[in-house]
Design an enzyme around this catalytic site. Structure first.
Site, PDB file in Angstrom:
ATOM      1  N   GLY A 131      58.044 -33.477  -3.466  1.00  0.00           N
ATOM      2  CA  GLY A 131      59.368 -33.983  -3.772  1.00  0.00           C
ATOM      3  C   GLY A 131      60.146 -33.082  -4.717  1.00  0.00           C
ATOM      4  O   GLY A 131      60.017 -33.207  -5.940  1.00  0.00           O
ATOM      5  N   ARG A 269      62.123 -19.656  40.051  1.00  0.00           N
ATOM      6  CA  ARG A 269      63.438 -20.189  40.399  1.00  0.00           C
ATOM      7  C   ARG A 269      64.144 -19.211  41.338  1.00  0.00           C
ATOM      8  O   ARG A 269      64.415 -18.057  40.953  1.00  0.00           O
ATOM      9  CB  ARG A 269      64.262 -20.407  39.138  1.00  0.00           C
ATOM     10  CG  ARG A 269      65.702 -20.838  39.370  1.00  0.00           C
ATOM     11  CD  ARG A 269      65.803 -22.230  39.939  1.00  0.00           C
ATOM     12  NE  ARG A 269      67.184 -22.701  39.901  1.00  0.00           N
ATOM     13  CZ  ARG A 269      67.587 -23.858  40.404  1.00  0.00           C
ATOM     14  NH1 ARG A 269      66.698 -24.661  40.983  1.00  0.00           N
ATOM     15  NH2 ARG A 269      68.855 -24.219  40.316  1.00  0.00           N
ATOM     16  N   GLU A 364      63.545 -25.086   2.836  1.00  0.00           N
ATOM     17  CA  GLU A 364      62.788 -24.098   2.063  1.00  0.00           C
ATOM     18  C   GLU A 364      63.590 -22.810   1.867  1.00  0.00           C
ATOM     19  O   GLU A 364      63.078 -21.700   2.004  1.00  0.00           O
ATOM     20  CB  GLU A 364      61.424 -23.853   2.706  1.00  0.00           C
ATOM     21  CG  GLU A 364      60.556 -25.103   2.604  1.00  0.00           C
ATOM     22  CD  GLU A 364      59.265 -25.013   3.378  1.00  0.00           C
ATOM     23  OE1 GLU A 364      58.726 -23.901   3.491  1.00  0.00           O
ATOM     24  OE2 GLU A 364      58.788 -26.060   3.853  1.00  0.00           O
TER      25      GLU A 364
END
Length: 385
Positions: A131, A269, A364
């Site tokens: 925290g 594809r 962060e």
């Protein structure tokens, strides 16, 4: 061939580090990858994952003693790569558990605190959180309003922490607070009177992850709850550097997975009577993505070598996080275009990775803050204010 084999990067790795990487990859392929899209859609993560990751040995794996594996920085980084190749939320759980919660206790805790918490956290029996961030103070943690005041032999904490990974699950929270003597860290066990958590809903990113608010209302703790060796703001910042190191590798994992699934899709594809991998524009996209992944991996391994020699500096970690996360987002977005409309489906991972990486870019240390850290290192002039 993929970007790592193209540059023969596996030949740079020690055999023991490759073995750890392979073990983590096999576990994730069997237990997590088949389900992670469902967890992302549901906005949930099964709690039993903690125990499984503990048995795998990745929780606090780069720490020594107290049930931790004592693995190399490179091995830890490679584990983070594999975790984030599946989903950033899984890697975030491991990073917060090991590099924030456990590292804060391992580095700054008393022997009694280490013996009480580290073996349980390493096994996944207990879950930890960290925290520091507050609703009004993210990039400027020195302005935090959470306060710890001495009352007799105890401490009384009041404040709120926000965007806390693992918070709603945590058996123990490392909480940072201002005191009359500066920033100090405290271990707050779940169930302590006045301590509560609230999970954050409605996320568009990091959905396969628990993100919470921590509320402290006259939380009374004994002196034994304080981390005795944490005596300034430098303590939580050093913990963040541990976690940022894992992100440097993790971002490469998200980009690598995005590349791989896009390459495979392009090979199957068919448009205009041939696979889209045969078109020059698609090959250019794949070539550019492969260079970004390969460069990011080489940078990550270089920083791991510096860390193992004990010479890694904070600004070098900033360079790694800034470069690799920004590159990974670009790769994930480019990979998504190869799928056309199919790319917005959870059947394919690139857009999920891109959404998650938006959080990784921010937490962060935002990309802006890491750019300023580099600017400070390059010019000698701090431009944070």
């Amino acid at each position: 061939m993929d970007p790592l084999t193209l540059l023969d990067i596996p030949s740079l790795l020690r055999a023991e580090d490759r073995d750890i990487q392979s073990t983590v990859e096999r576990y994730l392929a069997d237990r997590v990858r088949p389900h992670v899209a469902e967890w992302f859609e549901a906005g949930a993560l099964p709690r039993e994952i903690a125990g499984e990751l503990g048995r795998l040995g990745v929780l606090g794996m780069h720490l020594t003693g107290y049930g931790c594996a004592g693995a190399s920085a490179t091995a830890y980084g490679l584990a983070c790569l594999e975790l984030e190749a599946v989903d950033s939320g899984i890697r975030s759980f491991v990073s917060v558990q090991g590099s924030l919660s456990m590292f804060s206790i391992w580095k700054y805790g008393s022997e009694e605190q280490k013996r009480e918490w580290l073996p349980r956290l390493a096994s996944g029996e207990a879950i930890g959180c960290f925290g520091l961030t507050e609703p009004d103070f993210g990039s400027n943690p020195s302005g935090m309003r959470t306060r710890a005041v001495r009352q007799g032999g105890d401490w009384v904490l009041n404040g709120t922490k926000m965007w806390i990974t693992n918070g709603g699950w945590a058996d123990v929270a490392t909480v940072w607070a201002n005191t009359d003597d500066g920033v100090r860290g405290f271990l707050v066990p779940r169930g302590t009177p006045g301590f509560s958590t609230r999970d954050i809903k409605g996320k568009l990113s990091m959905r396969a992850s628990v993100t919470s608010e921590l509320v402290l209302e006259d939380v009374r703790l004994p002196e034994s709850a304080r981390l005795p060796l944490a005596t300034s703001l430098g303590a939580p910042l050093s913990c963040l550097n541990e976690a940022r190191f894992g992100i440097v590798f993790g971002a490469v994992g998200a980009a690598l997975d995005s590349f791989r699934v896009a390459r495979d899709y392009a090979g199957t594809r068919v448009q205009f009577d041939k696979p889209i991998a045969a078109f020059q524009l698609t090959q250019r996209k794949l070539a550019s993505m492969s260079l970004a992944v390969g460069n990011g991996m080489l940078l990550a391994l270089h920083l791991a070598g510096l860390k193992e020699r004990g010479v890694l500096r904070p600004e070098q970690i900033s360079a790694g996080k800034l470069n690799n996360v920004e590159s990974a987002i670009a790769v994930a977005r480019e990979a998504r275009t190869i799928f056309g409309a199919n790319g917005i489906s959870l059947e394919y991972s690139p857009l999920r990775h891109a959404n998650n990486l938006e959080s990784v870019l921010t937490y962060e240390g935002t990309s802006e803050i890491h750019a300023l850290a580099l600017g400070h290192a390059l010019t000698g002039i701090p431009a944070y204010r």
